[in-house]
Design a protein around this motif. Structure first.
Motif, PDB file in Angstrom:
ATOM      1  N   PHE A   1       0.828  -1.193   0.000  1.00 31.31           N
ATOM      2  CA  PHE A   1       0.000   0.000   0.000  1.00 31.31           C
ATOM      3  C   PHE A   1       0.866   1.248   0.000  1.00 31.31           C
ATOM      4  O   PHE A   1       1.655   1.459   0.911  1.00 31.31           O
ATOM      5  N   LEU A   2       0.718   2.032  -1.054  1.00 32.11           N
ATOM      6  CA  LEU A   2       1.451   3.297  -1.175  1.00 32.11           C
ATOM      7  C   LEU A   2       0.449   4.443  -1.073  1.00 32.11           C
ATOM      8  O   LEU A   2      -0.523   4.492  -1.827  1.00 32.11           O
ATOM      9  N   VAL A   3       0.663   5.333  -0.124  1.00 31.39           N
ATOM     10  CA  VAL A   3      -0.180   6.525  -0.014  1.00 31.39           C
ATOM     11  C   VAL A   3       0.650   7.700  -0.511  1.00 31.39           C
ATOM     12  O   VAL A   3       1.799   7.881  -0.088  1.00 31.39           O
ATOM     13  N   VAL A   4       0.098   8.485  -1.437  1.00 36.65           N
ATOM     14  CA  VAL A   4       0.888   9.579  -2.020  1.00 36.65           C
ATOM     15  C   VAL A   4       0.912  10.779  -1.067  1.00 36.65           C
ATOM     16  O   VAL A   4      -0.051  11.528  -0.958  1.00 36.65           O
ATOM     17  N   THR A   5       2.021  10.916  -0.379  1.00 37.37           N
ATOM     18  CA  THR A   5       2.264  12.058   0.507  1.00 37.37           C
ATOM     19  C   THR A   5       3.006  13.110  -0.326  1.00 37.37           C
ATOM     20  O   THR A   5       3.459  12.805  -1.437  1.00 37.37           O
ATOM     21  N   PRO A   6       3.178  14.340   0.186  1.00 37.40           N
ATOM     22  CA  PRO A   6       3.947  15.328  -0.577  1.00 37.40           C
ATOM     23  C   PRO A   6       5.357  14.814  -0.952  1.00 37.40           C
ATOM     24  O   PRO A   6       5.836  15.067  -2.052  1.00 37.40           O
ATOM     25  N   ALA A   7       5.977  14.064  -0.037  1.00 37.10           N
ATOM     26  CA  ALA A   7       7.320  13.541  -0.329  1.00 37.10           C
ATOM     27  C   ALA A   7       7.285  12.539  -1.487  1.00 37.10           C
ATOM     28  O   ALA A   7       8.152  12.556  -2.370  1.00 37.10           O
ATOM     29  N   ILE A   8       6.270  11.684  -1.483  1.00 40.16           N
ATOM     30  CA  ILE A   8       6.142  10.695  -2.571  1.00 40.16           C
ATOM     31  C   ILE A   8       5.812  11.423  -3.881  1.00 40.16           C
ATOM     32  O   ILE A   8       6.330  11.082  -4.947  1.00 40.16           O
ATOM     33  N   ALA A   9       4.951  12.433  -3.798  1.00 36.73           N
ATOM     34  CA  ALA A   9       4.610  13.204  -5.006  1.00 36.73           C
ATOM     35  C   ALA A   9       5.877  13.788  -5.633  1.00 36.73           C
ATOM     36  O   ALA A   9       6.036  13.779  -6.865  1.00 36.73           O
ATOM     37  N   ASN A  10       6.804  14.254  -4.805  1.00 36.36           N
ATOM     38  CA  ASN A  10       8.075  14.774  -5.329  1.00 36.36           C
ATOM     39  C   ASN A  10       8.866  13.701  -6.064  1.00 36.36           C
ATOM     40  O   ASN A  10       9.430  13.960  -7.123  1.00 36.36           O
ATOM     41  N   LEU A  11       8.904  12.493  -5.482  1.00 39.64           N
ATOM     42  CA  LEU A  11       9.634  11.394  -6.125  1.00 39.64           C
ATOM     43  C   LEU A  11       9.027  11.066  -7.490  1.00 39.64           C
ATOM     44  O   LEU A  11       9.745  10.800  -8.458  1.00 39.64           O
ATOM     45  N   ILE A  12       7.693  11.071  -7.565  1.00 37.22           N
ATOM     46  CA  ILE A  12       7.027  10.765  -8.840  1.00 37.22           C
ATOM     47  C   ILE A  12       7.382  11.846  -9.862  1.00 37.22           C
ATOM     48  O   ILE A  12       7.773  11.550 -10.991  1.00 37.22           O
ATOM     49  N   ARG A  13       7.290  13.099  -9.425  1.00 40.02           N
ATOM     50  CA  ARG A  13       7.546  14.216 -10.342  1.00 40.02           C
ATOM     51  C   ARG A  13       8.997  14.217 -10.823  1.00 40.02           C
ATOM     52  O   ARG A  13       9.290  14.481 -11.980  1.00 40.02           O
ATOM     53  N   ASP A  14       9.928  13.874  -9.932  1.00 36.03           N
ATOM     54  CA  ASP A  14      11.355  13.920 -10.284  1.00 36.03           C
ATOM     55  C   ASP A  14      11.879  12.619 -10.878  1.00 36.03           C
ATOM     56  O   ASP A  14      13.094  12.420 -10.952  1.00 36.03           O
ATOM     57  N   ASN A  15      10.956  11.715 -11.244  1.00 33.08           N
ATOM     58  CA  ASN A  15      11.360  10.460 -11.874  1.00 33.08           C
ATOM     59  C   ASN A  15      12.292   9.647 -10.973  1.00 33.08           C
ATOM     60  O   ASN A  15      13.297   9.103 -11.430  1.00 33.08           O
TER      61      ASN A  15
END
Length: 382
Positions: A286-300
């Motif tokens: 289970f992955l919940v998109v937190t602001p930190a995770i959102a950054n990882l997605i955006r920065d590839n």
């Protein structure tokens, strides 16, 4: 074989609570019970039997598709007892049929063991909720359970697009309109395009099969709808890569930005045979998109997601292998089953060895003791 006999076979499936019924020439009818194949004690099927069985359950439209395409899928209600999702196809010039049982009664979020955080995320007014996992891992059941939770507790207009419709939802507090692809609407992309004019609050996209559907699902999530969708990927990080990779290179950066804001969570699951009692148990990543995770997605930087999940326990996050290990530690599943379904089999095998136990069978040796392969090759698509 008369239609009487297909009824007898389906009765057996319902009575034993088997997940699938396999019918093919040269073998008696076979059921999948708790993950293993078992022959029924009846005659070996021949070509005529198969044609009769096919005609007994297949609608006209699907018989035609079978003629033209060599295969067809449909759902049908078996009285009040259950629904079946059926795949009829040609093999070696003969017919084969697989019927997957879809239970009539929906379970609660607790009963299927979904992470507690799910119930909070489902209340979000918008965003993309992805449910992933291999064929036959229970994605449909998890989705139906979540839709039912919304239906019971909130007033929403829920529109689903399914191929075929599996669980039937009655209108409760919400309105539930279910569109069957191939019957009510030609394809997922068309259904999604139309859907936005139907004043939906919640949209369920049975499968994100092509670029157009993925694109529409993300757009719908961005424009203020809660969108549930499935993919056949294992693990949360892989799922994000898979979505991004579906797009042409030039669009990928932009999609990462969109995903980082639209994605709420990724629930990735596997279904395992229990050893402590008959039945199956689901393991979840289970992955919940937190602001930190959102950054990882955006920065590839999706390769760093797994370590973030590990440290994100307070947000209800968990890695698949950690959940598998906890099921194994509690004596619910075998070491073999755990390693088979894991993302990092070598790591888990080491852990088993460290506590002084062994993992019985290797990947190469998938024959079960009764000479029936325990692999998932013959399942209809989820």
């Amino acid at each position: 074989m008369s239609t009487m006999q297909i009824d007898r076979l389906l009765d057996t499936v319902v009575k034993l609570n088997a997940s699938d019924l396999h019918l093919t020439v040269g073998r008696p009818p076979t059921i999948r019970l708790h993950g293993h194949l078992r022959n029924l004690q009846t005659k070996i099927l021949d070509s005529e039997d198969m044609v009769a069985l096919m005609k007994a359950i297949t609608p006209e439209r699907n018989q035609q598709e079978l003629q033209e395409e060599g295969g067809t899928d449909f759902g049908f209600a078996y009285g009040e007892a259950a629904r079946f999702r059926v795949s009829v196809f040609r093999q070696r010039g003969d017919l084969a049929i697989v019927c997957r049982q879809i239970p009539n009664k929906l379970l609660t979020l607790e009963q299927i063991g979904l992470p507690d955080m799910c119930r909070e995320l489902i209340r979000r007014p918008r965003g993309l909720f992805l449910v992933t996992g291999p064929t036959g891992s229970g994605k449909t059941t998890s989705l139906a359970t979540m839709i039912d939770f919304i239906n019971q507790s909130m007033d929403r207009h829920i529109v689903t697009m399914e191929d075929p419709i599996e669980y039937y939802h009655k209108h409760k507090k919400s309105i539930v309109n279910q569109r069957e692809v191939g019957n009510d609407v030609p394809n997922f992309a068309e259904a999604l395009r139309r859907c936005l004019r139907q004043d939906p609050d919640v949209i369920l996209v049975g499968e994100m099969r092509d670029l157009e559907t993925i694109e529409s699902a993300i757009r719908a999530a961005e424009t203020g709808h809660l969108v549930f969708a499935t993919l056949h990927t294992t693990g949360a990080a892989k799922t994000i890569d898979r979505v991004v990779d579906a797009f042409p290179q030039a669009q990928q950066n932009q999609i990462r930005v969109q995903l980082s804001t639209a994605l709420i969570c990724v629930l990735s699951q596997a279904l395992l045979s229990r050893v402590d009692q008959p039945g199956m148990v689901a393991a979840y990543e289970f992955l919940v998109v937190t602001p930190a995770i959102a950054n990882l997605i955006r920065d590839n930087k999706s390769f760093r997601i797994d370590s973030m999940i590990q440290t994100g326990k307070k947000f209800g996050m968990q890695l698949l292998d950690d959940h598998l290990w906890s099921l194994y530690s509690r004596g619910m599943i075998s070491a073999e089953e755990m390693v088979d379904k894991s993302k990092n089999p070598a790591d888990l095998t080491d852990k088993v060895h460290k506590i002084g136990r062994t993992v019985g069978r290797t990947e190469l040796d998938v024959e079960d003791d009764d000479g029936v392969g325990g692999k998932e090759g013959s399942k209809p698509k989820a």
